[in-house]
Design an enzyme around this catalytic site. Structure first.
Site, PDB file in Angstrom:
ATOM      1  CG  ASP A   2      -1.736   1.189   1.411  1.00  0.00           C
ATOM      2  OD1 ASP A   2      -2.577   1.433   0.535  1.00  0.00           O
ATOM      3  OD2 ASP A   2      -1.569   1.890   2.425  1.00  0.00           O
ATOM      4  CD  GLU A   7      -1.808   2.549  -3.675  1.00  0.00           C
ATOM      5  OE1 GLU A   7      -2.078   3.524  -4.413  1.00  0.00           O
ATOM      6  OE2 GLU A   7      -1.482   2.674  -2.488  1.00  0.00           O
ATOM      7  CG  ASP A  11      -9.235   3.318  -1.038  1.00  0.00           C
ATOM      8  OD1 ASP A  11      -9.895   3.080  -0.014  1.00  0.00           O
ATOM      9  OD2 ASP A  11      -7.997   3.401  -1.045  1.00  0.00           O
TER      10      ASP A  11
END
Length: 512
Positions: free
Chosen positions: A308, A355, A408
């Protein structure tokens, strides 16, 4: 659990590799106990993935959650969320009875306010019955687990026992000698709370036992698991409490700066996450041991890890601790290649999907490419009319993971329904596709992702099932109403899975 846990040979993806998978957090599984868990529902889900030709299952972070139930603000980077324990397998192990179980729950949402205490009641019952009549098998495994995981387990269990004692308060509100970890105060607390610590260790052992059962079934079915590691940890976590030197804190052990991102696609005022940022020099002096242990721990249960906010390893947005938004801050350099060299030396390879979304600069891509780590592309981001848009499927490179959307994002159906008319036209022009009805958009994006050159194509389950706004998992920047989506059990027999299997075959992503 051990240092010699298997590490997947991919990623990075070898030449010619093509596969597909589904993103769904384990809590979203259909189950009779109000929330998905490491139990029969996970086994059935893996079987469904296998039958549909899906090679990967991606989940969100597995840590124990605090207020808001966000998996990205766990109480520990090493522990697992206690509510993921399986009532069925507790029953099978003789630790609870059928009368202890409640099976009437909402089907489409997780009722955290009631599910969380229900699961803890089951765990308390399991603990009481284990102490009353411990089986030889469980006792032997439990002792081995404590020995292997002591490097984080001892601090975590004391943290949880103290948190219970102080009614869940942020640890900085505890007595100063405990918040600041004075040795004599810690020794006294460990002695007085020994039974509570042992109980929380037992809970973690059960999660390990059941998590490995799911992992082993996935391996037998040829389904690989993608775990998720948030770059930062919660300010109120055993990580910060037990390792304050690894974070940028003031003399009172409060964050000097907090993490976030400047204004972007998701928010005009940026995203203010509030996590403490790292003291990279302290990490460097330990050879990045904490990060290595963190990744090794998750690789007990997963084959690959989504990193992340990868850009934070190159440079991260630091915001004043008292700021109200993330609009004002500065870019602080991260550890860069040195961290990944240390991880590679310890683990043997780098099983990461990075990411690399948001405000990205050349140094981020250079760091990614230096170690041949696959980046991330999101089809929903492709349609600004620029033919060179990085997210257009025609512009991908092979060593990439493409998503229709992420946890998200709005579901693809909701995303399209909210687009203005001129933007809708851009979608079909950019994809060289005919205009399709609103109820077919999710599948059009999925087909574009599956047909692309990207080695791995993933869609959230909501897109596979063509679901709308009621099924969104998270809205960044909003603290309420997130993380509670569950897949209704009847949808798991949807004909969409047959369609998914056919597209997976037609695009060369069916497993060999």
């Amino acid at each position: 659990m051990s240092d010699d846990c298997p590490v997947a040979p991919i990623p990075p993806f070898p030449d010619g590799y093509r596969a597909a998978g589904i993103l769904m957090h384990i809590t979203s599984l259909a189950s009779p106990h109000g929330i998905g868990d490491f139990g029969p529902s996970a086994i059935q889900w893996i079987d469904l993935l296998h039958d549909a030709g899906q090679s990967w299952w991606q989940v969100l972070p597995l840590g124990p959650t605090g207020d808001g139930n966000s998996p990205y603000l766990p109480l520990s980077s090493f522990a697992m969320n206690e509510v993921l324990v399986s009532p069925e397998w507790l029953l099978e192990d003789g630790l609870i009875s059928a009368d202890d179980c409640q099976t009437s729950w909402p089907d489409a949402k997780v009722d955290f306010d009631n599910v969380n205490p229900y699961k803890y009641r089951l765990l308390e019952t399991a603990w009481d019955r284990y102490r009353a009549a411990p089986s030889a098998e469980l006792s032997e495994e439990f002792e081995a687990f404590k020995l292997a995981e002591g490097h984080w387990l001892d601090d975590y269990t004391l943290f949880r026992a103290l948190k219970n004692q102080f009614q869940g308060d942020y640890y900085m509100q505890w007595p100063a000698e405990l918040a600041e970890r004075k040795p004599e105060a810690l020794l006294k607390a460990r002695t007085e709370l020994a039974e509570q610590c042992e109980k929380f260790a037992f809970f973690q052992y059960l999660l390990h036992r059941y998590g490995m059962r799911v992992r082993n079934h996935a391996q037998a079915k040829g389904v690989r698991l993608i775990g998720d590691v948030p770059i930062y940890v919660s300010a109120d976590s055993s990580d910060v409490w037990a390792n304050p030197e690894l974070f940028s804190l003031d003399e009172h052990k409060r964050p000097k700066f907090v993490a976030g991102v400047p204004p972007d696609y998701f928010s005009a005022v940026g995203q203010l996450w509030g996590n403490p940022v790292y003291n990279w020099e302290a990490h460097r002096q330990t050879g990045y041991r904490w990060f290595i242990q963190r990744f090794r721990s998750l690789l007990t249960y997963a084959d690959a890890i989504r990193l992340d906010h990868f850009r934070g390893f190159a440079a991260a947005w630091h915001v004043a601790a008292d700021a109200k938004t993330a609009e004002v801050g500065y870019w602080a350099p991260g550890p860069g290649a040195e961290l990944f060299e240390a991880i590679k030396a310890a683990l043997g390879n780098l099983p990461f999907i990075v990411e690399d979304l948001g405000t990205i600069t050349e140094d981020v891509w250079e760091l990614r490419d230096q170690f041949d780590m696959p980046g991330t592309r999101v089809v929903q981001f492709a349609f600004d009319g620029d033919p060179d848009n990085l997210y257009l499927p025609k512009n991908y490179v092979a060593n990439t993971t493409v998503y229709t959307g992420t946890h998200d994002n709005a579901t693809s159906r909701q995303w399209y329904e909210e687009l203005p008319e001129e933007s809708r036209e851009t979608v079909w022009q950019s994809l060289n596709m005919p205009v399709v009805p609103e109820d077919e958009v999710a599948w059009a994006l999925l087909q574009a992702a599956w047909q692309s050159i990207a080695a791995l194509a993933i869609a959230p389950l909501q897109d596979v099932l063509n679901l709308g706004s009621d099924s969104r998992m998270n809205v960044p920047g909003e603290s309420d109403g997130n993380w509670d989506w569950r897949c209704p059990s009847d949808l798991l027999s949807s004909p969409y899975f047959s369609t998914l299997a056919q597209i997976t075959k037609d695009t060369g992503r069916w497993p060999e």
